[in-house]
Design an enzyme around this catalytic site. Sequence first.
Site, short mmCIF file in Angstrom:
data_model
loop_
_atom_site.label_atom_id
_atom_site.label_comp_id
_atom_site.label_asym_id
_atom_site.label_seq_id
_atom_site.Cartn_x
_atom_site.Cartn_y
_atom_site.Cartn_z
N ASP A 119 9.84 -3.59 2.65
CA ASP A 119 8.45 -3.50 2.20
C ASP A 119 8.27 -4.08 0.80
O ASP A 119 7.35 -4.88 0.57
CB ASP A 119 8.00 -2.04 2.19
CG ASP A 119 7.70 -1.51 3.59
OD1 ASP A 119 7.64 -2.33 4.52
OD2 ASP A 119 7.53 -0.30 3.73
N PHE A 120 9.13 -3.67 -0.12
CA PHE A 120 8.85 -3.99 -1.52
C PHE A 120 9.69 -5.13 -2.08
O PHE A 120 9.19 -5.93 -2.87
CB PHE A 120 9.03 -2.72 -2.36
CG PHE A 120 8.11 -1.62 -1.92
CD1 PHE A 120 6.76 -1.69 -2.17
CD2 PHE A 120 8.60 -0.54 -1.20
CE1 PHE A 120 5.90 -0.70 -1.74
CE2 PHE A 120 7.75 0.46 -0.76
CZ PHE A 120 6.39 0.38 -1.03
#
Length: 340
Positions: A154-155
Amino acid sequence: MYRFLSGIKVVEIAGLAPVPHCGMMLADFGADVTVIDKKNPAIEQRLNRGKTMKQLDLKNPEDIKKVRDLCQTSDVLLDPYRPGTLEKMGLDPSTLWNNNKGLIICKISGYGQTGRMSQETGHDINYVALSGMLPTFSGVNATRPWPPANMLADFAGGGLSAAFGILSAIYARSHNGGKGCLLDCSMTEGVAYLSSFVQHYYDQPNLFTDKYALFSGECPIYRTYKTKDDKFVAVGAVEPKFYQNLFKLLNVDGRDLFVNPGKITEDLESRFLQKTRDKWANIFKGQECCVTPVLDIHEVGSYGQHVDRNSFTKTSSNWIANPSPRVWTQDELAALSSKK
């Protein structure tokens, strides 16, 4: 924080995890980020530092036109949806570029805009699993692969990779006649790219695949140890000078490190259980052993180094990381040096 991106306008379509994180990073460094979100969203958005919020209904043609108008005067559009979703709304690249040839359209998805899985659903664990890295992240002796929270895809593979791509595209635009582009950010591919070191060195069994390989999670000089107060310290004594210092300070005979690592592990486990985490932190301070306390999210901002650098900001419930990297101008660096 220096506003290096001042003047850059970003339209962020509200979504989960990678897109708001990417938008927050751009805002932290000065970009003007406008978030398009619906009224009463199901999930509270907390990565909106420095952003402007605008409530629009993307099922309403009039509101779609407002988004299109915003894109006409913006530099970047952040798309969190499954491939083809914005296109069905009339926010396809061709239409947007007809109105603004310089628009950079950044689409962050699990598997990319093309390929047989482009329409498949998934989350961080699925993307890390398909990157080939989940078994390595879990450790060679894990009974089953476990997901390292939801940060990698995700990041790192998503939000951070997208931010880098956007800045690269902004730079390229200044040399190609002002033309924007489409950034196809696959979180799966982002994690795989992030893991380039592992891929290039995976044929070295002493690094990843042996039982006590350096990065297996079991190597006695590169792992965590429980302390007397049921907390932990992290040991990263990779180089000989560091693990020799470690063994000397703990009075452990380390000559059999590579012959009998299991015995060395038992000796180190026994030593670390004799004192609390914070006592060990004080003992190892300045000793060149690569030993640090394992901090949790509730105490991280009060740690001395982080206080010195104002690395975190306290909220009502947690410590929140301040933007990174830290920027020092030439004048600030000169002033800092003069104080030493």
